[in-house]
Design an enzyme around this catalytic site. Structure first.
Site, mmCIF file in Angstrom:
data_model
loop_
_atom_site.group_PDB
_atom_site.id
_atom_site.type_symbol
_atom_site.label_atom_id
_atom_site.label_comp_id
_atom_site.label_asym_id
_atom_site.label_seq_id
_atom_site.Cartn_x
_atom_site.Cartn_y
_atom_site.Cartn_z
ATOM 1 N N PHE A 292 -7.723 10.983 -32.471
ATOM 2 C CA PHE A 292 -8.823 10.594 -31.593
ATOM 3 C C PHE A 292 -10.116 10.315 -32.361
ATOM 4 O O PHE A 292 -11.018 9.697 -31.837
ATOM 5 C CB PHE A 292 -9.120 11.713 -30.593
ATOM 6 C CG PHE A 292 -7.941 12.124 -29.751
ATOM 7 C CD1 PHE A 292 -6.897 11.252 -29.502
ATOM 8 C CD2 PHE A 292 -7.870 13.397 -29.218
ATOM 9 C CE1 PHE A 292 -5.820 11.632 -28.724
ATOM 10 C CE2 PHE A 292 -6.798 13.790 -28.434
ATOM 11 C CZ PHE A 292 -5.772 12.901 -28.191
ATOM 12 N N PRO B 271 -4.981 19.159 -31.675
ATOM 13 C CA PRO B 271 -5.516 18.453 -32.845
ATOM 14 C C PRO B 271 -6.038 17.069 -32.497
ATOM 15 O O PRO B 271 -5.449 16.345 -31.690
ATOM 16 C CB PRO B 271 -4.297 18.363 -33.771
ATOM 17 C CG PRO B 271 -3.503 19.568 -33.434
ATOM 18 C CD PRO B 271 -3.659 19.746 -31.947
ATOM 19 N N CYS B 272 -7.164 16.710 -33.126
ATOM 20 C CA CYS B 272 -7.881 15.503 -32.712
ATOM 21 C C CYS B 272 -7.841 14.386 -33.750
ATOM 22 O O CYS B 272 -8.587 13.435 -33.643
ATOM 23 C CB CYS B 272 -9.342 15.861 -32.418
ATOM 24 S SG CYS B 272 -10.174 16.654 -33.820
ATOM 25 N N GLN B 273 -6.958 14.497 -34.756
ATOM 26 C CA GLN B 273 -6.978 13.487 -35.815
ATOM 27 C C GLN B 273 -6.760 12.081 -35.285
ATOM 28 O O GLN B 273 -7.336 11.121 -35.766
ATOM 29 C CB GLN B 273 -5.906 13.799 -36.878
ATOM 30 C CG GLN B 273 -6.271 14.972 -37.767
ATOM 31 C CD GLN B 273 -5.801 16.294 -37.200
ATOM 32 O OE1 GLN B 273 -5.563 16.420 -36.007
ATOM 33 N NE2 GLN B 273 -5.674 17.293 -38.047
ATOM 34 N N ASN C 110 -12.143 18.704 -27.587
ATOM 35 C CA ASN C 110 -11.804 17.587 -28.463
ATOM 36 C C ASN C 110 -13.065 16.878 -28.932
ATOM 37 O O ASN C 110 -14.186 17.281 -28.608
ATOM 38 C CB ASN C 110 -10.854 16.609 -27.759
ATOM 39 C CG ASN C 110 -9.760 16.130 -28.703
ATOM 40 O OD1 ASN C 110 -10.047 15.451 -29.674
ATOM 41 N ND2 ASN C 110 -8.519 16.507 -28.424
#
Length: 427
Positions: free
Chosen positions: A99, A95-97, A134
């Site tokens: 980033f 999960p990229c929240q 990502n």
């Protein structure tokens, strides 16, 4: 035919899985062994697609990848399918929240370290290749410390040595996806297999536009729901026809059992919202609404909302459905339209709740329930994943070919010498 195995972690609804199964090179293809996600609704959609519709026998593990039992449980899933054979590829996008340049960056966000849990699986299963996906914001996050941390963690793997290639930056539009979606990939390879340096774009002379992608679905007005295509809106592009037929169905010789249109349900907007949407210009945002109308009648607390332009690719598809307004209708996009922009076929049905709340506090419920819009927005576009799969297949074939040549050379050098019997001659 060469059949190579793969495991999909952080699988979600199955965008990466779909693309890997679409991939083919010469006579080689991929076989799905197992997948995993923390959300039960992800499993619901994933199993409906790949097990029920396509008849694939594989395991799906619903568990937090950071839990103490995860590695052993995913090993058991793999072993149940292929014994103790080596799996060829592991794919996944932690999960990229934490980033994202759009989200609130938090250096202590535990989701930022999920790639370490991902590497624990790599170390245990020792695949030939692994792929991590990502957002571009990862490249500059915390002054580059995140990238450095990823490389350090990969170099610290002890059971087997990997080399990492990245950042590989791509735009989904270059791969036939009707969406300007930038992403970065890391591709790790064991030292005994060839390195992958880039992902070759598909051969498309022009980007696919929003209208070319969803124009045949534009018949649906606000408040309407349908399970059928409209004969007044026939497919008028190759992309629309392929979406209706189903790319995986066509590849596997499967004919659609029905012609039902799934996930095409319009939102029930208030008159005020409809009026606001009607005033947004194509390809522009809320700031295109005349100031007098905005202040007098159409003011909203929402910060970002754009109307798609029919003759351009979409902006990056996200999990919030009310970020996009249809280019022609005064409504947000349906789940089906969002899925088309992500390059999912119409045969791919999303299950679970359609939506769960909006922004702000609603995010907590949306994250826990993983509704259909979130399943679509979080996914790797299948046509982009297909290109990655094609690249991996080519490398795997090259590795196998090189291995065969080395074995042939080794056999020649280790072959026992031929002893020639000497004749004794008497004079």
């Amino acid at each position: 035919m060469g059949i190579y195995t793969f495991l999909d972690l952080f699988a979600g609804a199955g965008g990466f899985t779909e693309g890997m199964l679409l991939a083919s090179h010469d006579r080689s293809c991929f076989k799905l062994v197992a997948a995993s996600d923390i959300h039960p609704n992800a499993r619901l959609t994933h199993k409906n697609r790949f097990s029920k519709q396509l008849g694939i026998n594989y395991s799906f593990l619903v568990e937090d990848i950071s839990s103490d039992s995860f590695v052993q449980n995913i090993i058991d899933c793999v072993n149940n399918q292929i014994g103790e054979s080596c799996i060829d590829v592991i794919v996944g996008g932690p999960p990229c929240q934490g980033f994202s340049v759009f989200g609130k960056r938090n250096e202590e966000d535990p989701r930022n370290d999920l790639f370490i849990s991902y590497l624990r699986v790599i170390e245990a299963l020792k695949p030939k290749y692994f792929v991590m996906e990502n957002v571009p914001g990862l490249a500059t996050m915390y002054g580059g410390k995140t990238i450095q941390k990823i490389y350090e963690q990969v170099s610290n793997l002890k059971s087997v040595k990997y080399r990492l290639n990245g950042l590989i930056q791509v735009n989904a539009a270059d791969f036939g996806v009707p969406q300007l979606r930038e992403r970065i990939f890391f591709i790790g390879h064991r030292e005994d297999v060839p390195q992958i340096k880039n992902i070759a774009p598909s051969h498309h002379e022009q980007y696919i536009t929003v209208k070319e992608a969803i124009g045949d679905l534009a018949f649906l007005r606000t408040w309407e729901t349908t399970n059928n295509y409209d004969i007044s809106y026939p497919p008028n592009s190759k992309y629309q026809q392929e979406s209706r037929n189903g790319r995986l169905f066509l590849q596997r010789g499967i004919e659609r059992a029905d012609n039902d249109l799934k996930n095409h349900e319009a939102a029930k907007h208030s008159p005020e919202v409809i009026a606001r949407f009607a005033m947004i210009e194509q390809g522009k945002g809320l700031d295109s609404i005349p100031k007098a109308l905005w202040e007098a009648h159409l003011h909203s607390a929402k910060k970002w909302c754009v109307r798609l332009h029919p003759d351009l690719p979409s902006f990056t598809v996200v999990t919030l459905p009310d970020d996009f307004v249809h280019y022609e209708r005064h409504r947000i996009l349906t789940v089906r339209e969002m899925a088309r922009l992500q390059s999912f076929d119409d045969t791919f049905e999303f299950l679970g709740p359609r939506a769960s709340g909006g922004g702000g506090k609603g995010n907590k419920k949306r994250n826990s329930e993983l509704p259909q819009y979130s399943q679509v927005g979080n996914a790797v576009p299948p046509l982009l994943a297909k290109a990655i799969g094609n690249t991996l297949l080519q490398a795997l074939e090259q590795s196998e070919s090189q291995g065969a040549k080395l074995q042939h050379i080794k056999n020649n050098f280790t072959r026992k010498p031929v002893i020639t019997e000497q004749l004794s001659l008497n004079f």
